[in-house]
Design an enzyme around this catalytic site. Sequence first.
Site, PDB file in Angstrom:
ATOM      1  N   HIS A 184       4.311   0.908   4.279  1.00 29.39           N
ATOM      2  CA  HIS A 184       2.933   0.827   3.774  1.00 29.39           C
ATOM      3  C   HIS A 184       1.942   1.369   4.803  1.00 29.39           C
ATOM      4  CE1 HIS A 184       2.204  -3.616   5.310  1.00 29.39           C
ATOM      5  NE2 HIS A 184       2.591  -2.810   6.273  1.00 29.39           N
ATOM      6  N   HIS A 234      -6.713  -0.852   7.896  1.00 27.23           N
ATOM      7  CA  HIS A 234      -5.826   0.086   8.582  1.00 27.23           C
ATOM      8  C   HIS A 234      -5.950   1.479   7.964  1.00 27.23           C
ATOM      9  CE1 HIS A 234      -4.025  -3.977   8.523  1.00 27.23           C
ATOM     10  NE2 HIS A 234      -3.679  -3.728   9.768  1.00 27.23           N
ATOM     11  N   ASP A 258      -7.514  -2.203  -0.438  1.00 24.07           N
ATOM     12  CA  ASP A 258      -6.536  -3.098   0.160  1.00 24.07           C
ATOM     13  C   ASP A 258      -7.200  -4.455   0.382  1.00 24.07           C
ATOM     14  OD1 ASP A 258      -4.923  -4.483   2.180  1.00 24.07           O
ATOM     15  OD2 ASP A 258      -3.951  -2.573   2.579  1.00 24.07           O
ATOM     16  N   GLU A 272      -1.764  -4.886  -1.912  1.00 27.30           N
ATOM     17  CA  GLU A 272      -1.462  -5.849  -0.855  1.00 27.30           C
ATOM     18  C   GLU A 272      -1.836  -7.291  -1.209  1.00 27.30           C
ATOM     19  OE1 GLU A 272       0.355  -5.347   1.763  1.00 27.30           O
ATOM     20  OE2 GLU A 272       0.375  -3.167   2.004  1.00 27.30           O
ATOM     21  N   ASP A 319      -9.922  -0.460   3.659  1.00 27.04           N
ATOM     22  CA  ASP A 319      -8.714  -1.001   4.287  1.00 27.04           C
ATOM     23  C   ASP A 319      -9.023  -1.345   5.740  1.00 27.04           C
ATOM     24  OD1 ASP A 319      -6.063  -1.480   5.129  1.00 27.04           O
ATOM     25  OD2 ASP A 319      -5.252   0.189   3.985  1.00 27.04           O
ATOM     26  N   ASP A 344      -6.817  -6.526   2.608  1.00 30.32           N
ATOM     27  CA  ASP A 344      -7.207  -6.807   3.990  1.00 30.32           C
ATOM     28  C   ASP A 344      -8.483  -6.085   4.418  1.00 30.32           C
ATOM     29  OD1 ASP A 344      -6.533  -4.193   4.879  1.00 30.32           O
ATOM     30  OD2 ASP A 344      -4.572  -4.810   5.613  1.00 30.32           O
ATOM     31  N   ASP A 392      -3.475   3.695   7.805  1.00 27.00           N
ATOM     32  CA  ASP A 392      -2.184   4.049   7.189  1.00 27.00           C
ATOM     33  C   ASP A 392      -1.865   5.534   7.346  1.00 27.00           C
ATOM     34  OD1 ASP A 392      -2.000   1.408   6.512  1.00 27.00           O
ATOM     35  OD2 ASP A 392      -2.449   1.688   4.394  1.00 27.00           O
ATOM     36  N   HIS A 419       0.800  -1.225   0.000  1.00 24.59           N
ATOM     37  CA  HIS A 419       0.000   0.000   0.000  1.00 24.59           C
ATOM     38  C   HIS A 419       0.833   1.276   0.000  1.00 24.59           C
ATOM     39  CE1 HIS A 419      -4.479   0.959   1.036  1.00 24.59           C
ATOM     40  NE2 HIS A 419      -4.044   1.648  -0.002  1.00 24.59           N
TER      41      HIS A 419
END
Length: 307
Positions: free
Chosen positions: A142, A127, A227, A272, A125, A229, A129, A98
């Site tokens: 990332h 997260h 992403d 990712e 996502d 995840d 980030d 990412h």
Amino acid sequence: MKTTCILGAPIQTGASQPGCVMGPQSLRTAGLPQILTELGWQVEDRGDLSIPSQAPQSYPNPAIHDLAETCAWIGLLSRHAYEAARDFTLPIFIGGDHSMSAGTIAGVARRAAELGRPLFVLWLDAHPDLHRLDTTTSGNLHGTPMAYACGLGDFLPYPPNAHPLDPRHVCMMGIRSVDRAEAARILETGIEVNDMRVLDETGVLAPLKAFLARVEAANGLLHVSFDVDFLDPGIAPAVGTTVPGGATFREAHLIMETLGDSGLVRSLDLVELNPFLDERGRTARLISDLTASLFGRRVLDRMTRSL
């Protein structure tokens, strides 16, 4: 004519686990270019970008690794993302970890500024980030692209960010893993965060439609950063940062279909994907199918027998 390009960014230096370097080829093998062609899009595959070897670069935070490589990728991707946003209806940037979004968002932000239109970002996502270089404890870069994109703090030696995002133009969905420094930054900036509890309580459509209405009212351009995840690891195991409790198959397709219906999306990150962690290519196929939903494929395209 609806046009798209596929631009690969096989970058894994921003992550801790190797394998994302294989992500772009995995999506091609899963048939992404052919799927988009069948949906009536004119597709140009521009191949994969690459950077030369970099001299090591130090930083006061000793946890940071591969800083020189990440800086080089950001500069390269910013230039190419700007050109893709200029030349195509809806370019796709496939990675890669990412950290690449620091470059792609900078590039499309430059194009939005050139057009005199605000850029909005939908961040799908687990997260946020939102780490600065001085707050990351893992050193995995990332975790920094959204903070960089919004101009939150000193990001030297990253390339200069000439067109920082307005944090109020960011909507995050699916968030369920936030460090303390990132939580503080969310409160400071007012970034809209719809974590999994919000999505459980309201469903995905209410916050998504409200955000899309804001984009449309502002005559904005929308960049989507997806992403792997974001998804529950039960359906998408091919990611090095799995967090339980992610979006389901139908939630993800509904989001992508709604984005496609809106006609507002002007660029897309797919990041990712780590094929080394996949199960017989199931995650790559799922990401390709989700992309197809954004590009116009619908469930009702299939006929079923009545009982």
